[in-house]
Design a protein around this motif. Structure first.
Motif, PDB file in Angstrom:
ATOM      1  N   ALA A 217       0.958  -1.228   0.330  1.00 32.11           N
ATOM      2  CA  ALA A 217      -0.819   0.119   0.459  1.00 32.11           C
ATOM      3  C   ALA A 217       0.915   1.166   0.245  1.00 32.11           C
ATOM      4  O   ALA A 217       1.798   1.230   0.215  1.00 32.11           O
ATOM      5  N   PRO A 218       0.220   2.400  -0.004  1.00 34.60           N
ATOM      6  CA  PRO A 218       0.970   3.499  -0.540  1.00 34.60           C
ATOM      7  C   PRO A 218       1.496   4.031   1.162  1.00 34.60           C
ATOM      8  O   PRO A 218       0.875   3.787   1.903  1.00 34.60           O
ATOM      9  N   GLY A 219       2.871   4.333   1.074  1.00 32.24           N
ATOM     10  CA  GLY A 219       3.975   4.269   2.898  1.00 32.24           C
ATOM     11  C   GLY A 219       3.705   3.151   3.114  1.00 32.24           C
ATOM     12  O   GLY A 219       4.367   3.510   3.950  1.00 32.24           O
ATOM     13  N   ALA A 220       3.633   2.303   2.555  1.00 36.23           N
ATOM     14  CA  ALA A 220       4.195   0.757   4.005  1.00 36.23           C
ATOM     15  C   ALA A 220       5.203   0.422   3.400  1.00 36.23           C
ATOM     16  O   ALA A 220       5.946  -0.208   4.429  1.00 36.23           O
ATOM     17  N   LEU A 221       6.166   0.739   2.433  1.00 34.59           N
ATOM     18  CA  LEU A 221       7.985   0.704   2.312  1.00 34.59           C
ATOM     19  C   LEU A 221       8.253   1.580   2.961  1.00 34.59           C
ATOM     20  O   LEU A 221       9.406   1.397   3.882  1.00 34.59           O
ATOM     21  N   ALA A 222       8.006   2.895   3.194  1.00 35.00           N
ATOM     22  CA  ALA A 222       8.392   3.697   4.322  1.00 35.00           C
ATOM     23  C   ALA A 222       8.173   3.216   5.537  1.00 35.00           C
ATOM     24  O   ALA A 222       9.939   3.218   6.442  1.00 35.00           O
ATOM     25  N   GLN A 223       6.997   2.667   6.640  1.00 35.90           N
ATOM     26  CA  GLN A 223       6.891   2.427   7.236  1.00 35.90           C
ATOM     27  C   GLN A 223       7.593   1.185   7.609  1.00 35.90           C
ATOM     28  O   GLN A 223       8.026   0.351   8.762  1.00 35.90           O
ATOM     29  N   ASP A 224       8.107   0.163   7.047  1.00 38.17           N
ATOM     30  CA  ASP A 224       8.580  -1.054   6.552  1.00 38.17           C
ATOM     31  C   ASP A 224      10.169  -1.141   7.466  1.00 38.17           C
ATOM     32  O   ASP A 224      11.005  -1.072   7.710  1.00 38.17           O
ATOM     33  N   GLU A 225      10.567   0.366   6.950  1.00 37.60           N
ATOM     34  CA  GLU A 225      11.521   1.508   6.500  1.00 37.60           C
ATOM     35  C   GLU A 225      12.189   1.504   8.275  1.00 37.60           C
ATOM     36  O   GLU A 225      13.312   1.429   8.615  1.00 37.60           O
ATOM     37  N   GLU A 226      11.274   2.109   8.199  1.00 35.01           N
ATOM     38  CA  GLU A 226      11.206   2.619   9.966  1.00 35.01           C
ATOM     39  C   GLU A 226      10.838   1.211  10.424  1.00 35.01           C
ATOM     40  O   GLU A 226      11.475   1.430  11.779  1.00 35.01           O
TER      41      GLU A 226
END
Length: 305
Positions: A217-226
């Motif tokens: 989902a949009p933004g999921a990749l950034a959340q995974d990296e955090e």
């Protein structure tokens, strides 16, 4: 003190544990390494061992003074004087530490690799006397970071006494070992720790085979990296409750992000290989870039030692 021998110069209390080793060759870079190593030994309540790899005996050249020259001339006396000066520099920086010195017949990399087997940290300068003009980091520093049996600190530029300890996080085995070292280092220095992870869509982990390439989902990749950064330091906060920790997951290239962070850092910690490393490659491209371009001392930690 002589070939393959050690001279012990006592300067401070006995009963300390651990050993920091510093390689010296008489260059300005190695003297800067001596100062950094002395400071590390004082922080760790460890002994400091000043080591010079004496290559000339293997080349079968005369080591003593020339019959036509002064009695204190010759390669052997020159080396012993250089090592003694390095010891004095260390004692001036950290008067309370115990210092030993050793002149070992052999090639620098092989000599320091052997020394690293019984050390908790090996410190070297970024360039030695054998460095070529334009070469930013010496071959000994790069190869030792790849082959050393303990963490290796390469001293670049003038070390700072303020600012954070910066840890490069990427979720790899080497980064886990670097995290252990970074928390301990920040605790010793009474410094804050910045756990920094730089990512792009190209270096993030691939999705599971059943998710498809566009399943996130949009933004999921950034959340995974955090989340990766948080998981990397999980458990360490409890062990080092006095270390202030800041975590950052920055979208951007790893090299440029870490180099910029090093401008205000006391020391930068990286694993020897990142999660994108090739099998058999002992030193990753990001860690090599830090050795060449960081603005502070760099500690490379291998995860397999």
């Amino acid at each position: 003190m002589g070939d393959d021998g050690e001279g012990v110069i006592v300067s401070g209390a006995s009963g300390v544990s651990g050993q920091v080793v510093v390689g010296v060759d008489g260059s300005a870079s190695s003297l800067a390494a001596v100062e950094a190593a002395a400071a590390e030994a004082r922080l760790r309540e460890a002994t400091l061992k000043v080591v010079h790899a004496f290559v000339w005996p293997a080349l079968h050249v005369p080591l003593g003074p020339s019959p036509l020259g002064p009695d204190d001339g010759g390669l052997r006396n020159e080396v012993e004087t250089m090592v003694a000066q390095a010891v004095e520099r260390a004692r001036a920086v950290a008067p309370g530490i115990d210092v030993t010195s050793s002149v070992v017949s052999g090639e620098p990399l092989a000599t320091l690799e052997v020394q690293s087997r019984s050390a908790e940290l090996v410190v070297v300068g970024s360039r030695g006397l054998g460095g070529f003009v334009g070469l930013l980091v010496g071959s000994t520093a790069v190869h030792l970071a790849a082959h050393g049996r303990c963490p290796v600190m390469v001293v670049r530029e003038e070390p700072r006494t303020d600012g954070p300890v910066v840890l490069g996080v990427d979720g790899s085995l080497s980064a886990e070992a670097a995290t252990d070292f970074a928390f301990a280092e920040a605790d010793l220095r009474k410094a804050p720790l910045l756990a920094l992870h730089a990512w792009t869509p190209w270096n993030a982990p691939l999705p599971a085979p059943d998710e498809g390439p566009y399943a996130a989902a949009p933004g999921a990749l950034a959340q995974d990296e955090e989340r990766l950064v948080s998981e990397a330091i999980a458990g360490h906060r409890e062990r080092f409750p006095d270390v202030p920790v800041t975590t950052e997951a920055v979208r951007g290239p790893s090299r440029e992000t870490l180099i910029e962070a090093s401008r205000s850092a006391q020391v930068l910690l990286v694993g020897a290989r990142g999660r994108g490393g090739f099998t058999g490659l002992l030193l990753g491209s990001v860690s090599q870039a830090m050795l060449h371009h960081a603005h502070c001392p760099v500690v490379v930690v291998r995860g397999d030692v």
